[in-house]
Write a protein that holds these residues in place. Structure first.
Motif, short mmCIF file in Angstrom:
data_model
loop_
_atom_site.label_atom_id
_atom_site.label_comp_id
_atom_site.label_asym_id
_atom_site.label_seq_id
_atom_site.Cartn_x
_atom_site.Cartn_y
_atom_site.Cartn_z
N ASP A 3 24.50 36.94 49.11
CA ASP A 3 25.78 37.11 48.42
C ASP A 3 26.90 37.23 49.46
OD1 ASP A 3 28.01 37.94 47.03
OD2 ASP A 3 27.06 39.67 46.10
N PRO A 4 27.85 36.30 49.49
CA PRO A 4 28.90 36.37 50.51
C PRO A 4 29.80 37.58 50.38
CG PRO A 4 29.39 34.65 48.90
CD PRO A 4 27.99 35.11 48.63
N TRP A 105 31.17 31.47 41.89
CA TRP A 105 31.76 31.37 43.22
C TRP A 105 32.97 30.45 43.26
CZ3 TRP A 105 27.28 31.05 47.36
CH2 TRP A 105 26.46 32.19 47.23
N ASP A 106 32.91 29.33 42.54
CA ASP A 106 34.02 28.38 42.58
C ASP A 106 35.29 29.00 41.99
OD1 ASP A 106 32.68 25.64 43.39
OD2 ASP A 106 31.34 26.60 41.96
N LEU A 107 35.16 29.69 40.88
CA LEU A 107 36.31 30.33 40.26
C LEU A 107 36.86 31.43 41.17
CD1 LEU A 107 35.06 30.64 36.56
CD2 LEU A 107 36.63 28.94 37.52
N ALA A 108 35.97 32.17 41.83
CA ALA A 108 36.41 33.21 42.74
C ALA A 108 37.15 32.63 43.94
CB ALA A 108 35.20 34.02 43.21
N ARG A 136 37.50 36.67 53.86
CA ARG A 136 36.79 36.46 52.59
C ARG A 136 36.85 34.99 52.19
NH1 ARG A 136 37.35 41.82 48.83
NH2 ARG A 136 37.45 43.32 50.52
N CYS A 137 38.00 34.39 52.36
CA CYS A 137 38.13 32.96 52.03
C CYS A 137 37.18 32.13 52.88
CB CYS A 137 39.56 32.51 52.23
SG CYS A 137 40.74 33.13 51.01
N ARG A 142 32.43 28.88 53.26
CA ARG A 142 31.23 28.47 54.00
C ARG A 142 30.01 28.52 53.08
NH1 ARG A 142 28.80 27.73 58.75
NH2 ARG A 142 26.80 28.72 59.16
N SER A 143 29.90 29.57 52.28
CA SER A 143 28.75 29.69 51.37
C SER A 143 28.74 28.55 50.36
CB SER A 143 28.79 31.04 50.66
OG SER A 143 28.60 32.10 51.57
N LEU A 144 29.90 28.22 49.83
CA LEU A 144 29.99 27.11 48.89
C LEU A 144 29.57 25.79 49.54
CD1 LEU A 144 33.33 28.03 47.11
CD2 LEU A 144 31.12 27.78 45.98
#
Length: 374
Positions: A3-4, A105-108, A136-137, A142-144
Motif C-alpha cells: 500500500d503506497p 488509486w486512480d481516483l486518489a 505522496r504524488c 510510481r505504484s500505479l
C-alpha cells in the motif's frame, strides 16, 4: 503490492483539526480503546467542519477507509453551493488517502494532483507540507505505473515455480515464494482464485517443520483479508497456527469480537457495500465494476458475520446476470438477513428472471408478492 499510503501521516495537517488532531489520533486500529475514541469523535462531529474532518480522520486511523471516505466527501464543497464548508487542502489529501486505502488509486491520484495544481497556482509550492504532498504524488504515481509490471512479474514467477514442481525440484523456500506470488496477484486483481491457490500451497506446508509457522501466519492472514476457500478451512488454519505459535498476533486480531469492534465492523460494512455496489451496478464489466464485484465476494467470504457483504455481493452479481453466483454468495452469510435485505433480493431475483429464488427471499411480514406470481 505494498500500500503506497502505508507510511503517510494521517491527518495530513493536524493544525486544521481541533486539539491538533489529538482525539482523531487516539483512534487507531491497534488501540484497545479505538471504538471509544471513535464514538467521541463522532459525537463531536456536528460542532464544526473541523470536528467533522477529525471524525473522518479517526475512521481512517481505525482502518475504516470506506466510512472515512464517505465522511470526508460530505465535507467537500459542491459547485452549486450545497456544501458551504471551506475547501481544505488537508481534508482533500486525507480524502485521497482514504481512496488509496479503499483501493481506488486512480481516483486518489487525481485528487492529489488537483490539490498540487491549486497550490502551484497560488504560489504555495514550498515548505514541509508541499514536500510531503509531492512525495505522496510520486509514491502513488510510481505504484500505479508498476502495477502491470508487478502483475507480469508475479505470473512469470508462478510459471517458474510450477516448472520446478513438475520437475520435482521445488524446495520449501520455492513453495513459500510460490504462495506469496499467488497472494500478490490476489491483492492486485481482487481475485479469489489466486487466493485459493495460495491457500492450497500454504496448507500443504503446514506439516513442514521448517515452514509451518510462516505458512500458517500467511494462511490466517489470507483468511482475514479474503476468506477461506472452504468454510471449515478458517478454524483448521487457526488451530494449526495456535499449535505452532499460540502467541501469534494474527490469532489475537482475528479473535477480537467485543461490542465496540462489532459496531465498527458494521459501520464499515455499510459504507463499503454502498460504495462498491454502486460501482458494480454503474460500471458493469468495465473497471472498476469487475473489481467491485470481486471485492464484495471476497468481503462476504472474509466476514460471514456481516451478512451485508453477502447481500451486496449477491445484488451486484444479479445486476450482472449471475443468479447462481448470487445464491452462492448468500450462502456465505452466517447471520440472519434483515427484512429489507430479503425484499431487495426478492426484487433482484425477479428482475433476473428467477421467480423461484425470489420467493425464497420473500420477507415474512411482507404481504405483497415481489415475484408477481400471485
Amino acid at each position: 503490492m505494498r500500500d503506497p499510503s502505508a507510511n503517510w501521516d494521517v491527518p495530513f495537517d493536524a493544525e486544521e483539526l481541533p486539539d491538533q488532531g489529538l482525539t482523531a489520533r487516539l483512534a487507531h486500529s491497534r488501540a484497545h480503546y479505538a471504538w471509544q475514541a471513535l464514538v467521541l469523535a463522532q459525537q463531536q462531529a456536528d460542532e464544526s467542519p473541523a470536528h467533522a474532518h477529525a471524525y473522518g480522520v479517526a475512521l481512517l486511523g481505525c482502518g475504516m477507509p470506506f466510512a472515512a471516505g464517505d465522511a470526508l466527501t460530505d465535507l467537500v464543497p459542491r459547485p452549486d453551493g450545497d456544501r458551504p464548508a471551506p475547501s481544505s487542502y488537508g481534508l482533500r489529501v486525507d480524502l485521497a488517502t482514504a481512496g488509496v486505502r479503499s483501493g481506488f488509486w486512480d481516483l486518489a491520484m487525481a485528487q492529489l494532483l488537483e490539490v498540487a495544481e491549486e497550490l502551484l497556482r497560488k504560489g504555495l509550492d514550498h515548505g514541509r507540507r508541499w514536500g510531503d504532498l509531492a512525495d505522496r504524488c510520486r509514491q502513488l504515481h510510481r505504484s500505479l505505473a508498476l502495477r502491470d509490471e508487478e502483475r507480469t512479474f508475479q505470473r512469470l514467477r508462478i510459471a517458474w515455480f510450477q516448472e520446478l514442481a513438475d520437475a520435482g525440484e521445488a524446495t520449501v523456500e520455492h513453495r513459500l515464494a510460490w504462495a506469496r506470488a499467488h497472494l500478490a496477484l490476489g491483492e492486485l486483481d481482487a481475485d479469489g482464485q489466486e487466493y485459493d491457490r495460495a491457500g492450497r500451497l500454504l496448507f500443504a506446508l503446514a506439516d513442514d517443520p521448517e515452514a509451518a509457522e510462516t505458512a500458517l501466519e500467511l494462511l490466517v492472514g489470507l483468511h482475514l483479508r479474503a476468506g477461506p476457500e472452504h468454510r471449515e478451512d478458517r478454524e483448521r488454519a487457526r488451530g494449526l497456527l495456535h499449535k505452532a505459535n499460540p502467541h501469534s498476533r494474527l490469532l489475537r486480531e482475528g479473535a477480537r469480537n467485543d461490542e465496540g469492534r462489532r459496531w465498527m465492523a458494521g459501520l464499515e460494512a455499510y459504507h463499503a457495500t454502498t460504495t462498491l455496489l454502486v460501482l458494480a451496478r454503474e460500471t458493469g464489466d468495465t473497471e472498476p465494476g469487475l473489481r467491485a464485484r470481486r471485492r464484495l465476494a471476497l468481503l462476504a467470504r472474509a466476514h460471514p458475520d456481516q451478512p451485508r457483504y453477502a447481500v451486496a455481493a449477491a445484488l451486484a452479481l444479479l445486476a450482472h446476470g449471475e443468479p447462481a453466483a448470487a445464491t452462492d454468495a448468500l450462502a456465505l452469510a452466517q447471520a440472519p438477513l434483515t427484512v429489507e435485505d430479503h425484499r431487495a433480493l426478492a426484487d433482484a431475483f425477479t428482475k433476473a428472471g428467477r421467480p423461484d429464488l425470489a420467493r425464497a427471499h420473500r420477507a415474512p411480514d411482507d404481504r405483497s408478492d415481489p415475484t408477481g406470481t400471485e
